[in-house]
Design an enzyme around this catalytic site. Structure first.
Site, PDB file in Angstrom:
ATOM      1  N   HIS A 130      10.773  38.706 -15.985  1.00 50.32           N
ATOM      2  CA  HIS A 130       9.764  39.728 -16.281  1.00 50.32           C
ATOM      3  C   HIS A 130      10.429  41.090 -16.454  1.00 50.32           C
ATOM      4  CE1 HIS A 130       6.943  36.683 -14.724  1.00 50.32           C
ATOM      5  NE2 HIS A 130       6.035  37.318 -15.442  1.00 50.32           N
ATOM      6  N   LYS A 134       7.833  45.309 -12.858  1.00 44.20           N
ATOM      7  CA  LYS A 134       7.027  44.382 -12.051  1.00 44.20           C
ATOM      8  C   LYS A 134       7.264  44.624 -10.557  1.00 44.20           C
ATOM      9  CE  LYS A 134       5.561  39.571 -11.738  1.00 44.20           C
ATOM     10  NZ  LYS A 134       4.157  39.987 -11.577  1.00 44.20           N
TER      11      LYS A 134
HETATM   12  N1  LIG Z   1      -2.930  37.082 -14.185  1.00 44.70           N
HETATM   13  C1  LIG Z   1      -2.359  37.435 -15.337  1.00 44.70           C
HETATM   14  O1  LIG Z   1      -2.569  36.805 -16.396  1.00 44.70           O
HETATM   15  C2  LIG Z   1      -1.481  38.639 -15.357  1.00 44.70           C
HETATM   16  C3  LIG Z   1      -1.310  39.344 -14.207  1.00 44.70           C
HETATM   17  N2  LIG Z   1      -0.605  40.511 -14.214  1.00 44.70           N
HETATM   18  C4  LIG Z   1      -0.628  41.258 -12.967  1.00 44.70           C
HETATM   19  O2  LIG Z   1      -1.546  42.328 -13.130  1.00 44.70           O
HETATM   20  C5  LIG Z   1      -1.158  43.441 -12.336  1.00 44.70           C
HETATM   21  C6  LIG Z   1      -1.089  44.685 -13.210  1.00 44.70           C
HETATM   22  O3  LIG Z   1      -0.056  44.522 -14.166  1.00 44.70           O
HETATM   23  P1  LIG Z   1       0.297  45.714 -15.179  1.00 44.70           P
HETATM   24  O4  LIG Z   1      -0.911  46.173 -15.892  1.00 44.70           O
HETATM   25  O5  LIG Z   1       1.472  45.259 -15.945  1.00 44.70           O
HETATM   26  O6  LIG Z   1       0.755  46.853 -14.140  1.00 44.70           O
HETATM   27  P2  LIG Z   1       0.699  48.420 -14.335  1.00 44.70           P
HETATM   28  O7  LIG Z   1       1.596  48.999 -13.287  1.00 44.70           O
HETATM   29  O8  LIG Z   1       0.953  48.777 -15.772  1.00 44.70           O
HETATM   30  O9  LIG Z   1      -0.813  48.785 -14.012  1.00 44.70           O
HETATM   31  C7  LIG Z   1      -1.363  48.778 -12.729  1.00 44.70           C
HETATM   32  C8  LIG Z   1      -2.336  49.932 -12.644  1.00 44.70           C
HETATM   33  O10 LIG Z   1      -3.066  49.869 -11.426  1.00 44.70           O
HETATM   34  C9  LIG Z   1      -3.277  51.195 -11.021  1.00 44.70           C
HETATM   35  N3  LIG Z   1      -3.714  51.314  -9.632  1.00 44.70           N
HETATM   36  C10 LIG Z   1      -3.008  51.673  -8.529  1.00 44.70           C
HETATM   37  N4  LIG Z   1      -3.821  51.716  -7.461  1.00 44.70           N
HETATM   38  C11 LIG Z   1      -5.077  51.394  -7.900  1.00 44.70           C
HETATM   39  C12 LIG Z   1      -6.338  51.295  -7.276  1.00 44.70           C
HETATM   40  N5  LIG Z   1      -6.498  51.548  -5.975  1.00 44.70           N
HETATM   41  N6  LIG Z   1      -7.392  50.921  -8.031  1.00 44.70           N
HETATM   42  C13 LIG Z   1      -7.243  50.673  -9.343  1.00 44.70           C
HETATM   43  N7  LIG Z   1      -6.073  50.792  -9.993  1.00 44.70           N
HETATM   44  C14 LIG Z   1      -4.998  51.138  -9.270  1.00 44.70           C
HETATM   45  C15 LIG Z   1      -1.962  51.893 -11.321  1.00 44.70           C
HETATM   46  O11 LIG Z   1      -2.141  53.302 -11.378  1.00 44.70           O
HETATM   47  C16 LIG Z   1      -1.646  51.302 -12.685  1.00 44.70           C
HETATM   48  O12 LIG Z   1      -2.234  52.082 -13.714  1.00 44.70           O
HETATM   49  C17 LIG Z   1       0.156  43.012 -11.671  1.00 44.70           C
HETATM   50  O13 LIG Z   1      -0.140  42.526 -10.381  1.00 44.70           O
HETATM   51  C18 LIG Z   1       0.663  41.881 -12.559  1.00 44.70           C
HETATM   52  O14 LIG Z   1       1.481  40.974 -11.875  1.00 44.70           O
HETATM   53  C19 LIG Z   1      -0.017  40.979 -15.338  1.00 44.70           C
HETATM   54  C20 LIG Z   1      -0.115  40.289 -16.509  1.00 44.70           C
HETATM   55  C21 LIG Z   1      -0.851  39.050 -16.607  1.00 44.70           C
HETATM   56  O1  LIG Z   2       3.499  41.421 -13.982  1.00 43.84           O
HETATM   57  C1  LIG Z   2       3.431  40.836 -15.087  1.00 43.84           C
HETATM   58  O2  LIG Z   2       3.728  41.396 -16.150  1.00 43.84           O
HETATM   59  C2  LIG Z   2       2.921  39.461 -15.109  1.00 43.84           C
HETATM   60  N1  LIG Z   2       2.441  38.979 -14.003  1.00 43.84           N
HETATM   61  C3  LIG Z   2       1.841  37.716 -13.826  1.00 43.84           C
HETATM   62  C4  LIG Z   2       2.591  36.923 -12.780  1.00 43.84           C
HETATM   63  O3  LIG Z   2       3.007  37.511 -11.772  1.00 43.84           O
HETATM   64  O4  LIG Z   2       2.720  35.720 -12.927  1.00 43.84           O
HETATM   65  C5  LIG Z   2       1.586  36.976 -15.113  1.00 43.84           C
HETATM   66  C6  LIG Z   2       2.556  37.251 -16.226  1.00 43.84           C
HETATM   67  O5  LIG Z   2       3.683  36.439 -16.074  1.00 43.84           O
HETATM   68  C7  LIG Z   2       2.914  38.697 -16.381  1.00 43.84           C
END
Ligand SMILES: NC(=O)C1=CN([C@@H]2O[C@H](COP(=O)(O)OP(=O)(O)OC[C@H]3O[C@@H](n4cnc5c(N)ncnc54)[C@H](O)[C@@H]3O)[C@@H](O)[C@H]2O)C=CC1
Ligand SMILES: O=C(O)C1=N[C@H](C(=O)O)C[C@H](O)C1
Length: 236
Positions: A130, A134
């Site tokens: 990743h 992350k």
């Molecule tokens: N399940 C899936 O398909 C996927 C899951 N993810 C997960 O999603 C999460 C976010 O990923 P990204 O958008 O890449 O991270 P990012 O760091 O770009 O965005 C996270 C956002 O959450 C905000 N945040 C912090 N505290 C908060 C609060 N109390 N309430 C609301 N927002 C708050 C941050 O300011 C930031 O803007 C991670 O845990 C990642 O692993 C990411 C991609 C796919």
């Molecule tokens: O943080 C990410 O970017 C992603 N997080 C998810 C994970 O922890 O599996 C899903 C995806 O791989 C991207």
């Protein structure tokens, strides 16, 4: 549908673009702990940070707003959320990965794990790659993959980041490389050869589309669901 985006980072923005294309309205975008009236939304989508997910999801359930969470790294509190959802007669979906491709990959992983269970010469390991921003390791997806192997192959009962402490532990290697959206590789290695299956995301659109489809699906439902329910994978 009026959508609340709890977390407006890389994923929040990708979800917004797809939700707008599909005719939805974004009524809340929050990037930190601050007051907002969640009841203005029909559904909430949480892609925030591990430390914020539990409060974000609880707030939705306490106000009877269906909620989708893709945030990884908070699952020690998953059972508490399930109990709250049941108590409130709410609706909730968590998925470590919302993309159709990865959900097919999860099924392939379980099928392969079952086949490999009889072949003692092969040892499994998982690699995930990743982007460098992350926060959690291993990825939620890698943990789901490890759990899928453990459920289908009695040779394994545990997973560990980096080194496996014994033969029953699956080693998960987490690599961080600039801009990689998400790659997962399962390898079965014997002294003779290696069998690998791999999923490589080319961008975040699959995750975002899956989250919006899950939000559309959960409206008017009650219960705790998974992406398997949403995608009706058994029928594919
Ligand atoms: N399940 C899936 O398909 C996927 C899951 N993810 C997960 O999603 C999460 C976010 O990923 P990204 O958008 O890449 O991270 P990012 O760091 O770009 O965005 C996270 C956002 O959450 C905000 N945040 C912090 N505290 C908060 C609060 N109390 N309430 C609301 N927002 C708050 C941050 O300011 C930031 O803007 C991670 O845990 C990642 O692993 C990411 C991609 C796919
Ligand atoms: O943080 C990410 O970017 C992603 N997080 C998810 C994970 O922890 O599996 C899903 C995806 O791989 C991207």
């Amino acid at each position: 549908m009026k959508i609340a985006l709890l977390g407006y980072g890389r994923m929040g923005k990708a979800i917004e673009a797809i939700a707008l294309q599909r005719g939805h309205t974004i009524v809340i975008k929050t990037s930190q702990d601050k007051d907002y009236d969640i009841t203005t939304a029909d559904v909430a989508i949480d892609f925030s940070v591990p430390s914020a997910a539990y409060n974000n999801i609880s707030n939705c359930l306490n106000h009877n707003v269906p909620v989708i969470s893709g945030t990884t790294g908070w699952l020690e509190k998953y059972n508490a959320i399930v109990s709250l959802c049941e108590k409130q007669k709410g609706a909730f979906i968590y998925a470590s990965n919302f993309s159709l491709g990865v959900n097919i990959f999860f099924e392939l992983n379980q099928y392969l794990a079952k086949m490999m269970a009889k072949l003692e010469d092969y040892k499994v390991d998982i690699e995930e790659i990743h982007h460098t921003q992350k926060l959690d390791a291993p990825s939620g997806t890698a943990i789901t993959l490890a759990e899928g192997i453990i459920q289908n192959n009695k040779a394994y009962n545990n997973w560990e980041l980096d080194k496996a402490k014994d033969a029953k532990t699956i080693a998960i290697e987490a690599k961080r490389i600039t801009d990689v959206p998400g790659t997962h590789i399962i390898s079965y290695t014997s002294p003779i050869d290696t069998i690998k299956i791999e999923h490589e995301a080319h961008n975040r659109q699959g995750f975002a589309l899956g989250a919006v489809i899950a939000a559309e699906w959960i409206i008017d439902k009650t219960g705790v669901f998974t992406m398997k329910d949403v995608l009706n994978i058994g029928s594919l």
